[in-house]
Design a protein around this motif. Structure first.
Motif, PDB file in Angstrom:
ATOM      1  N   PRO A  69      30.031   3.370  29.683  1.00  0.00           N
ATOM      2  CA  PRO A  69      29.642   4.753  29.386  1.00  0.00           C
ATOM      3  C   PRO A  69      30.776   5.614  28.835  1.00  0.00           C
ATOM      4  O   PRO A  69      30.509   6.673  28.253  1.00  0.00           O
ATOM      5  CB  PRO A  69      29.152   5.281  30.738  1.00  0.00           C
ATOM      6  N   ASP A  70      32.019   5.179  29.006  1.00  0.00           N
ATOM      7  CA  ASP A  70      33.129   5.948  28.452  1.00  0.00           C
ATOM      8  C   ASP A  70      33.320   5.723  26.955  1.00  0.00           C
ATOM      9  O   ASP A  70      33.968   6.528  26.284  1.00  0.00           O
ATOM     10  CB  ASP A  70      34.436   5.586  29.172  1.00  0.00           C
ATOM     11  N   SER A  71      32.746   4.616  26.442  1.00  0.00           N
ATOM     12  CA  SER A  71      32.998   4.292  25.037  1.00  0.00           C
ATOM     13  C   SER A  71      31.763   3.900  24.241  1.00  0.00           C
ATOM     14  O   SER A  71      31.786   3.938  23.007  1.00  0.00           O
ATOM     15  CB  SER A  71      34.017   3.143  24.944  1.00  0.00           C
ATOM     16  N   ASP A  72      30.690   3.528  24.907  1.00  0.00           N
ATOM     17  CA  ASP A  72      29.491   3.037  24.229  1.00  0.00           C
ATOM     18  C   ASP A  72      28.422   4.126  24.212  1.00  0.00           C
ATOM     19  O   ASP A  72      28.076   4.693  25.252  1.00  0.00           O
ATOM     20  CB  ASP A  72      28.962   1.789  24.948  1.00  0.00           C
ATOM     21  N   SER A  73      27.887   4.436  23.030  1.00  0.00           N
ATOM     22  CA  SER A  73      26.924   5.531  22.897  1.00  0.00           C
ATOM     23  C   SER A  73      25.658   5.292  23.707  1.00  0.00           C
ATOM     24  O   SER A  73      25.098   6.224  24.298  1.00  0.00           O
ATOM     25  CB  SER A  73      26.559   5.724  21.420  1.00  0.00           C
ATOM     26  N   ILE A  74      25.189   4.038  23.743  1.00  0.00           N
ATOM     27  CA  ILE A  74      23.969   3.730  24.479  1.00  0.00           C
ATOM     28  C   ILE A  74      24.182   3.925  25.973  1.00  0.00           C
ATOM     29  O   ILE A  74      23.367   4.528  26.670  1.00  0.00           O
ATOM     30  CB  ILE A  74      23.501   2.300  24.150  1.00  0.00           C
TER      31      ILE A  74
END
Length: 441
Positions: A69-74
């Motif tokens: 969640p810190d780097s992936d948009s989904i």
């Protein structure tokens, strides 16, 4: 453990760390049933619970499973959509609500580890999330073992719902809030081609799909149904997962005379776009393209996706129900102008749905809520959510249809100020613009 893996988010006056249920009555009783020690321990816990840990003071804990969640948009959208839902709820049945996040790190093994942590250590009353089929299917046995509701918000595999159908008592705790499953995804593609293909000049198509598990059902459905369409299929290709150069594939598409490449892609989607638009290939491009659902995708690809057509459960420009745009507005205001990805809409709906079911049943007990959810009809941001019955082949999957959950097709277009926008082109009742051909045609 990283901060993102053990990230806690709370709202209201929660009891906090002092009520962590690593030593949870439900799970202790489950593992000690049938022994004298277990009976004795159960009595002690119930007595203690009436003093310091009764249900009327414990928060309701929502466990959120999301990839990176810190780097992936989904993954980020799952967490952020969930956060908004929890903040808006404040309480469920008079109890404060807290949210605990597990970073699955896009790994089936880590997804299982984080699920166990959320349920056994954090005491989650429900879990929400899981965006890939590769993570969901191995997790089904864990969900069954813990007998705790899981509301999927991302994976489209039909395997999970078939497991519920075939072994209902074991797997009944799983419900898919969205997206619609792989079979319904395929049906949506057929309806789009049938109702819109002729209007936009797609009289012939080349059917392409990446060779991953999630496309198996799609591929079989396409092959069984496309012959019934009034559209010529000029070629079929299920290409290898490692494909990073689409030049030869697109040469074949052009040679076949197809009006459009009709693709199903997630992992290889960006390379497929980069080898299409910037090279001005002489065919249109569209289908199920997971990366294209990202609101930031136009910027991320420097406009390479312009004129491409994609599919989504909802977009920031769509108005599927009276709840869609208010959620988009709140999301953008809360997160500095960001727009939600499809998983954000679904995760938000999942938590609101859980709260609605808990209010109807007067409890957050999973065993009770299974029956409540089976009978529920709930208006979310993506449509009216209801689930298939246990004896349906897709048991506990969200129902697809115009009166329930019906995805939209959009086309990436460029605004006057050079920004990209996902203009909805189908269904007609939700359209925000008409389809246009690429300007190099």
């Amino acid at each position: 453990m990283t901060d993102s893996q053990d990230h806690r988010e709370t709202t209201g006056n929660t009891v906090g760390l002092s009520r962590r249920r690593g030593f949870d009555r439900r799970h202790v009783l489950k593992t000690t049933a049938g022994s004298a020690a277990g009976l004795s321990l159960a009595g002690c816990l119930e007595t203690a619970g009436s003093i310091v840990g009764s249900d009327d003071v414990e928060p309701v804990t929502v466990g959120v499973l999301a990839p990176n969640p810190d780097s992936d948009s989904i993954g980020r959208s799952i967490v952020q959509g969930s956060r908004i839902a929890v903040d808006e709820l404040g309480k469920i049945n008079g109890r404060d609500v807290e949210m605990v996040v597990g970073d699955t790190n896009s790994s089936p093994q880590e997804a299982r580890r984080q699920y166990q942590r959320l349920v056994l250590e954090e005491g989650a009353d429900v879990t929400v999330g899981i965006s890939t089929s590769e993570a969901l299917v191995p997790l089904m046995d864990d969900i069954a073992e813990q007998e705790t509701l899981h509301l999927t918000a991302g994976s489209a595999t039909t395997t999970a719902s078939q497991m519920v159908n075939e072994e209902y008592e074991k797997y009944k705790y799983h419900f898919r809030v969205g997206p619609v499953n792989g079979s319904n995804l395929a049906q949506a593609q057929i309806e789009f081609l049938t109702e819109k293909g002729g209007d936009i000049g797609w009289d012939s198509i080349a059917v392409l799909a990446e060779d991953y598990d999630w496309t198996e059902g799609l591929w079989a459905f396409y092959q069984s149904r496309f012959s019934d369409l009034d559209i010529d299929v000029t070629m079929w290709e299920r290409y290898p997962p490692a494909t990073d150069d689409f030049s030869s594939i697109y040469d074949d598409v052009e040679a076949s005379g197809a009006d459009a490449a009709f693709i199903s892609t997630a992992h290889t989607g960006t390379k497929a776009i980069l080898d299409w638009g910037p090279t001005e290939r002489e065919f249109a491009f569209g289908g199920i393209h997971v990366p294209m659902q990202l609101p930031s995708y136009y910027r991320l690809t420097d406009g390479a996706c312009r004129f491409a057509v994609g599919y989504a459960s909802a977009t920031s420009t769509s108005e599927l129900t009276p709840k869609t745009q208010p959620f988009v507005d709140t999301y953008q205001q809360t997160y500095g102008g960001q727009s939600p990805v499809y998983t954000g809409f679904i995760a938000y709906d999942a938590i609101k749905l859980f709260a609605d079911a808990a209010g109807r049943a007067g409890t957050v007990d999973s065993e009770t809520l299974v029956g409540t959810l089976e009978d529920i009809s709930f208006t979310g941001t993506t449509g009216t959510i209801a689930f298939h019955e246990p004896d349906h082949q897709f048991a506990h999957d969200v129902i697809y249809g115009e009166e329930n959950v019906h995805p939209v097709y959009f086309q990436w277009r460029e605004t006057d100020d050079g920004e990209g926008v996902q203009e909805v082109i189908w269904p007609d009742q939700h359209a925000s613009a008409e389809y246009v051909d690429p300007d190099w045609f």
